[in-house]
Design an enzyme around this catalytic site. Structure first.
Site, mmCIF file in Angstrom:
data_model
loop_
_atom_site.group_PDB
_atom_site.id
_atom_site.type_symbol
_atom_site.label_atom_id
_atom_site.label_comp_id
_atom_site.label_asym_id
_atom_site.label_seq_id
_atom_site.Cartn_x
_atom_site.Cartn_y
_atom_site.Cartn_z
ATOM 1 N N GLN A 96 20.797 -35.407 -39.538
ATOM 2 C CA GLN A 96 21.305 -36.601 -38.845
ATOM 3 C C GLN A 96 20.211 -37.662 -38.771
ATOM 4 O OE1 GLN A 96 23.817 -35.142 -35.203
ATOM 5 N NE2 GLN A 96 22.278 -33.615 -35.672
ATOM 6 N N HIS A 114 23.859 -39.296 -41.704
ATOM 7 C CA HIS A 114 23.951 -40.568 -40.983
ATOM 8 C C HIS A 114 23.306 -41.716 -41.755
ATOM 9 C CE1 HIS A 114 24.701 -38.452 -36.845
ATOM 10 N NE2 HIS A 114 25.667 -38.274 -37.719
HETATM 11 N N1 APR Z 1 11.702 -29.690 -31.142
HETATM 12 C C1 APR Z 1 12.989 -29.325 -30.995
HETATM 13 N N2 APR Z 1 13.874 -30.030 -30.287
HETATM 14 C C2 APR Z 1 13.453 -31.161 -29.717
HETATM 15 C C3 APR Z 1 12.114 -31.622 -29.833
HETATM 16 C C4 APR Z 1 11.206 -30.822 -30.585
HETATM 17 N N3 APR Z 1 9.936 -31.173 -30.763
HETATM 18 N N4 APR Z 1 12.010 -32.780 -29.142
HETATM 19 C C5 APR Z 1 13.226 -33.044 -28.639
HETATM 20 N N5 APR Z 1 14.089 -32.062 -28.982
HETATM 21 C C6 APR Z 1 15.522 -31.959 -28.702
HETATM 22 C C7 APR Z 1 15.946 -32.568 -27.408
HETATM 23 O O1 APR Z 1 15.878 -31.580 -26.387
HETATM 24 C C8 APR Z 1 17.396 -32.993 -27.706
HETATM 25 O O2 APR Z 1 18.312 -31.951 -27.391
HETATM 26 O O3 APR Z 1 16.173 -32.675 -29.724
HETATM 27 C C9 APR Z 1 17.400 -33.202 -29.220
HETATM 28 C C10 APR Z 1 17.495 -34.644 -29.664
HETATM 29 O O4 APR Z 1 18.723 -35.153 -29.258
HETATM 30 P P1 APR Z 1 19.233 -36.616 -29.702
HETATM 31 O O5 APR Z 1 18.182 -37.620 -29.382
HETATM 32 O O6 APR Z 1 20.571 -36.768 -29.141
HETATM 33 O O7 APR Z 1 19.289 -36.544 -31.281
HETATM 34 P P2 APR Z 1 20.430 -36.060 -32.237
HETATM 35 O O8 APR Z 1 21.127 -34.849 -31.747
HETATM 36 O O9 APR Z 1 19.816 -36.044 -33.594
HETATM 37 O O10 APR Z 1 21.423 -37.270 -32.159
HETATM 38 C C11 APR Z 1 22.480 -37.267 -33.041
HETATM 39 O O11 APR Z 1 23.219 -39.417 -32.320
HETATM 40 O O12 APR Z 1 22.499 -41.450 -31.644
HETATM 41 C C12 APR Z 1 23.128 -40.766 -32.651
HETATM 42 O O13 APR Z 1 23.248 -41.168 -34.986
HETATM 43 C C13 APR Z 1 22.343 -40.866 -33.937
HETATM 44 O O14 APR Z 1 21.682 -39.154 -35.503
HETATM 45 C C14 APR Z 1 21.799 -39.468 -34.129
HETATM 46 C C15 APR Z 1 22.853 -38.644 -33.445
#
Ligand code: APR
Length: 243
Positions: A96, A114
């Protein structure tokens, strides 16, 4: 901790989210509290936002291009490259993330669900998206050479559909019948954005094994057979047993 066994009878689908890039210094969406310079992210990452203020949208993405150009993959990205080298066509990485870090690390079988920060397309004609690292000056909107319309980042924005070809590639990998067992691993994703959040259930419907590696519990943690809580850059390098 039980290892993730990657042997010659295993095919592995990996899904990554913003958390996998966090240790490279790329802020997660949740980490930004949904805001960029006090604008809701939806205002700079949606078709409506682009119609309302295309130069603001380009300023947001130009800033992200400039930021992502200097970041380096972390040990989590590198672990996925090793797994792919071991599994070959029995590996697929759906991400993503739009920052291109998996490709920079050396991953080859990548589905950019994405879109990609370093690709541009036309908002007004059907020309093919093209590779583009340009950081545009503030206040400008680049024009299409083909139709004179407005260029836009090749990103799947809020409210937009994913490319059906990408979904088909993931679906075919899940349903492949070649005698291997399917394992699915999601890392660094909040499990709140669809259709990515539903892949775990697609995999379960064909009796695949499912793993989640995440810093916090995700919205769909209970759907996974195994949950390893931690940072992907620390967990992934030691999680798998390559056999
Ligand atoms: N290692 C593992 N997990 C982590 C780390 C790390 N170092 N740092 C943060 N996280 C976790 C957080 O706890 C959270 O659950 O990664 C997750 C990130 O969540 P989001 O910011 O929501 O990212 P994502 O799931 O990729 O979002 C999906 O949403 O905004 C849209 O299109 C955008 O691609 C994005 C999609």
């Amino acid at each position: 901790m039980e290892p993730l066994v990657l042997d010659s009878r295993t095919r592995l689908l990996v899904l990554t989210g913003a958390g996998v890039s966090a240790e490279s210094g790329v802020p997660t969406f949740r980490g930004m509290n949904g805001l960029w310079e006090n604008h809701p992210v939806e205002a700079v990452a949606s078709p409506q936002g682009f119609e309302a203020n295309p130069s603001l949208v380009w300023r947001f993405y130009s800033q992200r291009r400039a930021g992502a150009a200097d970041v380096k993959p972390n040990p989590g990205h590198d672990a996925l490259v090793r797994w792919e080298q071991h599994l070959g066509d029995r590996f697929l990485l759906a991400t993503q993330n739009v920052d291109g870090l998996h490709t920079k690390a050396g991953s080859q079988r990548v589905v950019d669900m994405h879109g990609n920060l370093f690709r541009t397309k036309c908002a007004d004609c059907a020309r093919e998206p093209f590779a583009d690292t340009t950081v545009h000056p503030s206040g400008t909107v680049p024009k299409c050479d083909s139709c004179g319309g407005r260029l836009r980042p090749d990103i799947v924005w809020f409210g937009e559909m994913l490319d059906p070809k990408d979904l088909a590639r993931i679906g075919e990998f899940i349903s492949r019948q070649d005698g291997t067992r399917l394992v699915f691993l999601a890392a660094g994703t909040s499990g709140a954005v669809w259709p990515a959040a539903g892949i775990v259930d697609e995999v379960r419907s064909v009796r695949g094994d499912t793993w989640l590696v995440n810093y916090e519990s995700a919205a769909n943690t209970e759907r996974f057979h195994h949950f390893v809580q931690g940072q992907s850059g620390q967990v992934l390098p030691t999680l798998a047993k390559l056999a």
